[in-house]
Design a protein around this motif. Structure first.
Motif, PDB file in Angstrom:
ATOM      1  N   TRP A  61      50.733  32.793  32.527  1.00  0.00           N
ATOM      2  CA  TRP A  61      50.269  33.376  33.778  1.00  0.00           C
ATOM      3  C   TRP A  61      48.920  34.037  33.565  1.00  0.00           C
ATOM      4  CZ3 TRP A  61      52.119  32.411  38.411  1.00  0.00           C
ATOM      5  CH2 TRP A  61      53.439  31.972  38.549  1.00  0.00           C
ATOM      6  N   ARG A  62      48.034  33.856  34.539  1.00  0.00           N
ATOM      7  CA  ARG A  62      46.755  34.548  34.519  1.00  0.00           C
ATOM      8  C   ARG A  62      46.463  35.060  35.920  1.00  0.00           C
ATOM      9  NH1 ARG A  62      41.958  31.515  35.969  1.00  0.00           N
ATOM     10  NH2 ARG A  62      42.610  29.555  36.894  1.00  0.00           N
ATOM     11  N   LEU A  63      45.830  36.198  35.983  1.00  0.00           N
ATOM     12  CA  LEU A  63      45.455  36.825  37.240  1.00  0.00           C
ATOM     13  C   LEU A  63      43.935  36.894  37.266  1.00  0.00           C
ATOM     14  CD1 LEU A  63      47.071  39.843  38.914  1.00  0.00           C
ATOM     15  CD2 LEU A  63      44.621  39.834  38.569  1.00  0.00           C
ATOM     16  N   TYR A  64      43.339  36.542  38.384  1.00  0.00           N
ATOM     17  CA  TYR A  64      41.879  36.559  38.489  1.00  0.00           C
ATOM     18  C   TYR A  64      41.477  37.014  39.889  1.00  0.00           C
ATOM     19  CZ  TYR A  64      43.223  31.951  40.226  1.00  0.00           C
ATOM     20  OH  TYR A  64      43.850  30.938  40.886  1.00  0.00           O
ATOM     21  N   VAL A  65      40.275  37.562  39.984  1.00  0.00           N
ATOM     22  CA  VAL A  65      39.741  38.005  41.265  1.00  0.00           C
ATOM     23  C   VAL A  65      38.629  37.038  41.652  1.00  0.00           C
ATOM     24  CG1 VAL A  65      38.624  39.880  42.539  1.00  0.00           C
ATOM     25  CG2 VAL A  65      40.342  40.405  40.774  1.00  0.00           C
ATOM     26  N   VAL A  66      38.754  36.469  42.842  1.00  0.00           N
ATOM     27  CA  VAL A  66      37.807  35.473  43.330  1.00  0.00           C
ATOM     28  C   VAL A  66      36.539  36.176  43.815  1.00  0.00           C
ATOM     29  CG1 VAL A  66      37.428  33.649  45.032  1.00  0.00           C
ATOM     30  CG2 VAL A  66      39.710  33.967  44.015  1.00  0.00           C
ATOM     31  N   LEU A  67      35.425  35.841  43.187  1.00  0.00           N
ATOM     32  CA  LEU A  67      34.124  36.383  43.591  1.00  0.00           C
ATOM     33  C   LEU A  67      33.290  35.231  44.137  1.00  0.00           C
ATOM     34  CD1 LEU A  67      33.329  38.643  40.501  1.00  0.00           C
ATOM     35  CD2 LEU A  67      34.475  39.284  42.639  1.00  0.00           C
ATOM     36  N   PRO A 106      36.539  38.064  37.160  1.00  0.00           N
ATOM     37  CA  PRO A 106      37.376  38.924  36.301  1.00  0.00           C
ATOM     38  C   PRO A 106      38.751  38.276  36.139  1.00  0.00           C
ATOM     39  CG  PRO A 106      36.310  40.208  38.033  1.00  0.00           C
ATOM     40  CD  PRO A 106      36.073  38.765  38.353  1.00  0.00           C
ATOM     41  N   GLU A 107      39.252  38.236  34.914  1.00  0.00           N
ATOM     42  CA  GLU A 107      40.507  37.540  34.630  1.00  0.00           C
ATOM     43  C   GLU A 107      41.335  38.320  33.618  1.00  0.00           C
ATOM     44  OE1 GLU A 107      41.827  33.312  32.628  1.00  0.00           O
ATOM     45  OE2 GLU A 107      40.022  33.356  33.860  1.00  0.00           O
ATOM     46  N   VAL A 141      43.150  47.200  35.169  1.00  0.00           N
ATOM     47  CA  VAL A 141      42.352  46.907  33.975  1.00  0.00           C
ATOM     48  C   VAL A 141      41.062  46.183  34.368  1.00  0.00           C
ATOM     49  CG1 VAL A 141      42.297  45.470  31.884  1.00  0.00           C
ATOM     50  CG2 VAL A 141      44.295  46.882  32.369  1.00  0.00           C
ATOM     51  N   LEU A 142      41.141  45.325  35.381  1.00  0.00           N
ATOM     52  CA  LEU A 142      39.981  44.567  35.842  1.00  0.00           C
ATOM     53  C   LEU A 142      39.069  45.378  36.764  1.00  0.00           C
ATOM     54  CD1 LEU A 142      41.681  41.120  36.572  1.00  0.00           C
ATOM     55  CD2 LEU A 142      40.350  41.793  34.551  1.00  0.00           C
ATOM     56  N   GLY A 143      39.502  46.590  37.131  1.00  0.00           N
ATOM     57  CA  GLY A 143      38.693  47.442  37.992  1.00  0.00           C
ATOM     58  C   GLY A 143      38.973  47.282  39.474  1.00  0.00           C
ATOM     59  N   PHE A 144      40.169  46.811  39.807  1.00  0.00           N
ATOM     60  CA  PHE A 144      40.545  46.574  41.201  1.00  0.00           C
ATOM     61  C   PHE A 144      41.885  47.241  41.517  1.00  0.00           C
ATOM     62  CE2 PHE A 144      37.657  43.239  40.069  1.00  0.00           C
ATOM     63  CZ  PHE A 144      36.875  43.065  41.197  1.00  0.00           C
ATOM     64  N   ALA A 145      42.161  47.377  42.808  1.00  0.00           N
ATOM     65  CA  ALA A 145      43.440  47.914  43.271  1.00  0.00           C
ATOM     66  C   ALA A 145      43.849  47.146  44.519  1.00  0.00           C
ATOM     67  CB  ALA A 145      43.311  49.400  43.593  1.00  0.00           C
ATOM     68  N   SER A 180      37.573  46.756  45.042  1.00  0.00           N
ATOM     69  CA  SER A 180      37.108  47.293  43.771  1.00  0.00           C
ATOM     70  C   SER A 180      37.354  48.798  43.722  1.00  0.00           C
ATOM     71  CB  SER A 180      35.632  46.986  43.552  1.00  0.00           C
ATOM     72  OG  SER A 180      34.852  47.589  44.558  1.00  0.00           O
ATOM     73  N   ARG A 181      37.644  49.270  42.539  1.00  0.00           N
ATOM     74  CA  ARG A 181      37.778  50.710  42.332  1.00  0.00           C
ATOM     75  C   ARG A 181      36.394  51.268  42.106  1.00  0.00           C
ATOM     76  NH1 ARG A 181      41.211  50.867  37.532  1.00  0.00           N
ATOM     77  NH2 ARG A 181      40.975  53.100  37.663  1.00  0.00           N
TER      78      ARG A 181
END
Length: 96
Positions: free
Chosen positions: A17-23, A31-32, A53-57, A90-91
């Motif tokens: 499993w991987r989590l990423y934020v679509v930019l 960010p992944e 950890v990636l700087g998001f909430a 983003s945080r």
């Protein structure tokens, strides 16, 4: 000022499993975060911690939606790929 929102997605890649934020509209890498496992599926708490950890909430009130896709587009016999997504922001200091 309202914080910009992004879509975070989670899927299995290469058996993990991987989590990423679509930019969008950037050549910057997304960010992944890798969970280093296929099972069990990361919990809500684990996903929230990974986003942190990636700087998001997660956006308040946002839920995770699950979508079914196929590994090979257009092939009904192809293995199923599950993709989860939610809205995040983003945080402070994470992304301008």
């Amino acid at each position: 000022m309202t914080a910009q929102t992004y879509t975070a997605q989670m899927s299995v890649s290469k058996g993990q499993w991987r989590l990423y934020v679509v930019l969008l509209n950037t050549t910057d890498p997304w960010p992944e975060f890798g969970f280093d496992r296929a099972l069990p599926v990361p919990t809500f708490t684990e996903r929230t911690e990974a986003l942190s950890v990636l700087g998001f909430a997660p956006v308040p009130g946002a839920t995770w939606a699950w979508t079914e896709d196929s590994e090979t587009h257009g092939d009904p016999a192809s293995p199923v790929v599950l993709i989860a997504s939610t809205q995040v922001r983003s945080r402070t200091g994470a992304i301008a």
